[in-house]
Design a protein around this motif. Structure first.
Motif, PDB file in Angstrom:
ATOM      1  N   VAL B   4      29.911 -19.329  15.883  1.00 54.52           N
ATOM      2  CA  VAL B   4      30.825 -18.309  16.481  1.00 54.52           C
ATOM      3  C   VAL B   4      29.887 -17.269  16.751  1.00 54.52           C
ATOM      4  CG1 VAL B   4      32.631 -16.557  16.039  1.00 54.52           C
ATOM      5  CG2 VAL B   4      32.842 -18.804  15.168  1.00 54.52           C
ATOM      6  N   TYR B   5      29.843 -16.805  17.940  1.00 50.23           N
ATOM      7  CA  TYR B   5      29.045 -15.638  18.427  1.00 50.23           C
ATOM      8  C   TYR B   5      29.910 -14.482  18.569  1.00 50.23           C
ATOM      9  CZ  TYR B   5      25.544 -19.219  18.943  1.00 50.23           C
ATOM     10  OH  TYR B   5      24.705 -20.223  18.904  1.00 50.23           O
ATOM     11  N   GLN B   6      29.436 -13.231  18.159  1.00 49.60           N
ATOM     12  CA  GLN B   6      29.994 -12.166  18.396  1.00 49.60           C
ATOM     13  C   GLN B   6      28.933 -10.953  19.218  1.00 49.60           C
ATOM     14  OE1 GLN B   6      32.051 -11.678  14.059  1.00 49.60           O
ATOM     15  NE2 GLN B   6      32.763 -10.170  15.695  1.00 49.60           N
ATOM     16  N   TYR B   7      29.594 -10.589  20.243  1.00 56.05           N
ATOM     17  CA  TYR B   7      28.900  -9.271  20.805  1.00 56.05           C
ATOM     18  C   TYR B   7      29.696  -8.247  21.218  1.00 56.05           C
ATOM     19  CZ  TYR B   7      30.138 -13.110  24.025  1.00 56.05           C
ATOM     20  OH  TYR B   7      30.793 -14.185  24.563  1.00 56.05           O
ATOM     21  N   PRO B   8      29.099  -6.990  21.361  1.00 57.18           N
ATOM     22  CA  PRO B   8      27.816  -6.704  20.852  1.00 57.18           C
ATOM     23  C   PRO B   8      27.526  -6.825  19.346  1.00 57.18           C
ATOM     24  CG  PRO B   8      28.970  -4.617  21.296  1.00 57.18           C
ATOM     25  CD  PRO B   8      30.017  -5.909  21.571  1.00 57.18           C
ATOM     26  N   ARG B  20      35.229  -2.344  22.912  1.00 57.17           N
ATOM     27  CA  ARG B  20      35.764  -3.786  23.270  1.00 57.17           C
ATOM     28  C   ARG B  20      34.676  -4.780  22.635  1.00 57.17           C
ATOM     29  NH1 ARG B  20      35.629  -8.101  27.745  1.00 57.17           N
ATOM     30  NH2 ARG B  20      37.290  -9.265  27.177  1.00 57.17           N
ATOM     31  N   MET B  21      35.024  -5.620  21.723  1.00 57.87           N
ATOM     32  CA  MET B  21      34.011  -6.610  21.068  1.00 57.87           C
ATOM     33  C   MET B  21      34.825  -7.992  21.407  1.00 57.87           C
ATOM     34  SD  MET B  21      35.016  -5.488  17.344  1.00 57.87           S
ATOM     35  CE  MET B  21      34.743  -3.853  17.743  1.00 57.87           C
ATOM     36  N   ARG B  89      34.936   3.113  11.712  1.00 62.08           N
ATOM     37  CA  ARG B  89      33.942   2.743  11.689  1.00 62.08           C
ATOM     38  C   ARG B  89      33.564   1.567  10.623  1.00 62.08           C
ATOM     39  NH1 ARG B  89      30.650   7.202   8.558  1.00 62.08           N
ATOM     40  NH2 ARG B  89      32.871   7.359   7.765  1.00 62.08           N
ATOM     41  N   GLY B  90      32.737   0.532  10.996  1.00 64.93           N
ATOM     42  CA  GLY B  90      32.646  -0.523  10.134  1.00 64.93           C
ATOM     43  C   GLY B  90      32.137  -1.732  10.732  1.00 64.93           C
ATOM     44  N   LEU B  91      32.271  -2.850  10.128  1.00 66.54           N
ATOM     45  CA  LEU B  91      31.764  -4.291  10.662  1.00 66.54           C
ATOM     46  C   LEU B  91      32.868  -4.794  10.812  1.00 66.54           C
ATOM     47  CD1 LEU B  91      29.283  -6.184  10.979  1.00 66.54           C
ATOM     48  CD2 LEU B  91      29.674  -6.978   8.618  1.00 66.54           C
ATOM     49  N   TYR B  92      33.138  -5.548  12.056  1.00 63.56           N
ATOM     50  CA  TYR B  92      34.253  -6.198  12.573  1.00 63.56           C
ATOM     51  C   TYR B  92      33.705  -7.334  12.775  1.00 63.56           C
ATOM     52  CZ  TYR B  92      36.709  -1.971  13.602  1.00 63.56           C
ATOM     53  OH  TYR B  92      37.187  -0.582  13.390  1.00 63.56           O
ATOM     54  N   LEU B  93      34.518  -8.394  12.017  1.00 62.97           N
ATOM     55  CA  LEU B  93      34.248  -9.668  11.887  1.00 62.97           C
ATOM     56  C   LEU B  93      35.289 -10.734  12.545  1.00 62.97           C
ATOM     57  CD1 LEU B  93      32.808 -10.102   8.262  1.00 62.97           C
ATOM     58  CD2 LEU B  93      31.561 -10.727  10.592  1.00 62.97           C
TER      59      LEU B  93
END
Lengths: 109, 115
Positions: B4-8, B20-21, B89-93
């Motif tokens: 699974v790839y996430q960007y940015p 947008r992610m 703010r934070g890390l979106y997984l």
């Protein structure tokens, strides 16, 4: 209350020592996963172990379903093992893992 | 294997703007996609679960109006954080899973900072 509880919250080891991480969950789990989160935040799946014992490399996970607990044993710890270890359970087929707060592991050289 | 790839990977936006992610599944069919947020000092909170050809289900405290999600096919999903503020703010997984398995494969996350 917290559906997934992990202990200890943090752990400091010298390289070569073993680590034992615990995970307790409040309701039946159909899937139990252990994840490693690097200091940078990336999440890596280590083991999926809904019941019984599984091994991969230096990792051993034992899940006792009826007692609603799972453990992760790390043998011969290395400095690169430092990071956060997360336990997550899924109930039913809903694809919604619930995460614990994690155990922060620091391994000193 | 399943990836699974996430960007940015990292992004900064001004307060009040949107970000947008994206999430790309490789090597398997992403029938279900779950979006999580890890805020500073907190564990992972599930934002919503999307299943192809079904309605997207949002968890309490998260809404479509704030976090619209698209899941148009079995390999891609995107989520937008609208009108972002400091508390976003934070890390979106992104965690994606194939049909018939009770497992999610996670990306490395998108770390959002809000100025």
């Amino acid at each position: 209350g917290q559906q997934v509880q992990q202990s200890p919250a943090s752990l400091v080891l010298q390289e070569g020592e073993n680590a034992e991480l615990q995970c307790n969950f409040s309701s039946t789990a159909t899937q139990l996963q252990w994840f490693y989160q690097s200091p940078g935040g990336s999440l890596v799946s280590l083991l999926s172990n809904p019941s019984g014992t599984k091994h991969t490399g230096r990792l051993t996970s034992t899940t006792v379903t009826k007692e609603r607990r799972s453990s992760l044993h790390i043998s011969s710890s290395q400095t690169t093992d430092s990071g956060t270890y997360l336990c997550a359970k899924t109930s039913g087929g809903n694809y919604k893992p619930t995460f614990g707060k994690g155990t922060s592991l620091v391994v000193h050289p | 294997g399943a990836l699974v790839y996430q960007y940015p990977r990292r992004t900064i936006c001004k307060s009040g703007t949107s970000m947008r992610m994206e999430c790309q599944a490789v090597g398997f069919q992403a029938t279900s996609v779950a979006w999580y947020r890890q805020s500073p000092q907190k564990t992972f909170e599930l934002i919503a679960l999307s299943t192809v050809n079904s309605a997207i289900k949002y968890e309490q405290n998260f809404t479509q109006e704030k976090f619209p999600i698209s899941h148009p096919n079995l390999s891609f999903s995107s989520m937008t954080v609208l009108n972002a503020y400091l508390e976003d703010r934070g890390l979106y997984l992104c965690g994606a899973g194939p049909a018939g398995q009770n497992t999610l494969y996670f990306g490395a996350g998108t770390r959002l900072s809000v100025l």
